[in-house]
Design a protein around this motif. Structure first.
Motif, PDB file in Angstrom:
ATOM      1  N   ASP A  24     -10.947  -2.963   2.790  1.00 40.99           N
ATOM      2  CA  ASP A  24      -9.822  -2.742   3.688  1.00 40.99           C
ATOM      3  C   ASP A  24      -9.026  -1.559   3.153  1.00 40.99           C
ATOM      4  OD1 ASP A  24      -7.629  -2.794   5.335  1.00 40.99           O
ATOM      5  OD2 ASP A  24      -6.833  -4.681   4.544  1.00 40.99           O
ATOM      6  N   LEU A  25      -9.127  -0.426   3.800  1.00 43.37           N
ATOM      7  CA  LEU A  25      -8.449   0.774   3.312  1.00 43.37           C
ATOM      8  C   LEU A  25      -6.937   0.613   3.300  1.00 43.37           C
ATOM      9  CD1 LEU A  25     -10.583   3.592   4.982  1.00 43.37           C
ATOM     10  CD2 LEU A  25     -10.774   2.648   2.674  1.00 43.37           C
ATOM     11  N   ASN A  26      -6.411  -0.260   4.144  1.00 42.56           N
ATOM     12  CA  ASN A  26      -4.969  -0.507   4.154  1.00 42.56           C
ATOM     13  C   ASN A  26      -4.496  -1.195   2.882  1.00 42.56           C
ATOM     14  OD1 ASN A  26      -4.439   0.595   6.747  1.00 42.56           O
ATOM     15  ND2 ASN A  26      -5.380  -1.218   7.637  1.00 42.56           N
ATOM     16  N   ALA A  27      -5.426  -1.768   2.125  1.00 40.41           N
ATOM     17  CA  ALA A  27      -5.071  -2.443   0.879  1.00 40.41           C
ATOM     18  C   ALA A  27      -4.918  -1.459  -0.280  1.00 40.41           C
ATOM     19  CB  ALA A  27      -6.125  -3.489   0.531  1.00 40.41           C
ATOM     20  N   ILE A  28      -5.277  -0.206  -0.077  1.00 41.10           N
ATOM     21  CA  ILE A  28      -5.176   0.802  -1.139  1.00 41.10           C
ATOM     22  C   ILE A  28      -3.738   1.289  -1.208  1.00 41.10           C
ATOM     23  CG2 ILE A  28      -5.928   3.073  -1.923  1.00 41.10           C
ATOM     24  CD1 ILE A  28      -8.580   2.542  -0.492  1.00 41.10           C
ATOM     25  N   SER A  29      -3.111   1.092  -2.360  1.00 39.92           N
ATOM     26  CA  SER A  29      -1.720   1.521  -2.516  1.00 39.92           C
ATOM     27  C   SER A  29      -1.593   2.808  -3.337  1.00 39.92           C
ATOM     28  CB  SER A  29      -0.893   0.405  -3.154  1.00 39.92           C
ATOM     29  OG  SER A  29      -1.409   0.087  -4.425  1.00 39.92           O
ATOM     30  N   ALA A  30      -2.637   3.184  -4.027  1.00 36.75           N
ATOM     31  CA  ALA A  30      -2.610   4.413  -4.829  1.00 36.75           C
ATOM     32  C   ALA A  30      -2.894   5.615  -3.936  1.00 36.75           C
ATOM     33  CB  ALA A  30      -3.665   4.331  -5.934  1.00 36.75           C
ATOM     34  N   SER A  31      -2.476   6.785  -4.375  1.00 42.30           N
ATOM     35  CA  SER A  31      -2.813   7.982  -3.619  1.00 42.30           C
ATOM     36  C   SER A  31      -4.312   8.252  -3.792  1.00 42.30           C
ATOM     37  CB  SER A  31      -1.981   9.176  -4.081  1.00 42.30           C
ATOM     38  OG  SER A  31      -2.222   9.423  -5.437  1.00 42.30           O
ATOM     39  N   VAL A  32      -4.891   8.847  -2.781  1.00 43.72           N
ATOM     40  CA  VAL A  32      -6.331   9.078  -2.765  1.00 43.72           C
ATOM     41  C   VAL A  32      -6.596  10.568  -2.614  1.00 43.72           C
ATOM     42  CG1 VAL A  32      -8.470   8.645  -1.498  1.00 43.72           C
ATOM     43  CG2 VAL A  32      -6.775   6.820  -1.755  1.00 43.72           C
ATOM     44  N   SER A  33      -7.492  11.065  -3.442  1.00 42.33           N
ATOM     45  CA  SER A  33      -7.925  12.450  -3.359  1.00 42.33           C
ATOM     46  C   SER A  33      -9.424  12.450  -3.136  1.00 42.33           C
ATOM     47  CB  SER A  33      -7.577  13.195  -4.657  1.00 42.33           C
ATOM     48  OG  SER A  33      -7.987  14.537  -4.575  1.00 42.33           O
ATOM     49  N   VAL A  34      -9.855  13.102  -2.059  1.00 45.98           N
ATOM     50  CA  VAL A  34     -11.269  13.144  -1.701  1.00 45.98           C
ATOM     51  C   VAL A  34     -11.783  14.553  -1.955  1.00 45.98           C
ATOM     52  CG1 VAL A  34     -12.933  12.890   0.174  1.00 45.98           C
ATOM     53  CG2 VAL A  34     -10.950  11.354   0.041  1.00 45.98           C
TER      54      VAL A  34
END
Length: 85
Positions: A24-34
């Motif tokens: 569940d991507l909504n559960a990710i609270s950290a910033s994400v760098s792709v």
């Protein structure tokens, strides 16, 4: 050559590419760098953007590179990680 020792890495990547996402991507609270190789034939940028549409993220696209960008840019990745604390 990559299959001489084992095909498990290739098999795992194929499973990831063909199975529905289980996170569940909504559960990710950290910033994400792709970091994405713009010429990756197995994971086109359009597929990546569609998959991550509900997530806020920083995107770096390396044109004329495929899925092996980490080998060329690993120092840059580590530097970005160390600056992002």
């Amino acid at each position: 050559e990559s299959l001489v020792v084992s095909a498990s890495g290739v098999a795992g990547e194929i499973r990831c590419l063909t199975n529905p996402r289980e996170i569940d991507l909504n559960a990710i609270s950290a910033s994400v760098s792709v970091w994405h190789g713009g010429s990756d034939p197995l994971s086109p940028l359009s597929n990546l953007l569609a998959e991550l549409e509900e997530l806020e993220f920083d995107l770096r696209v390396f044109e004329n590179h495929g899925c092996t960008i980490l080998y060329q840019y690993w120092e840059d990745v580590l530097q970005a990680l160390s600056e992002h604390r």
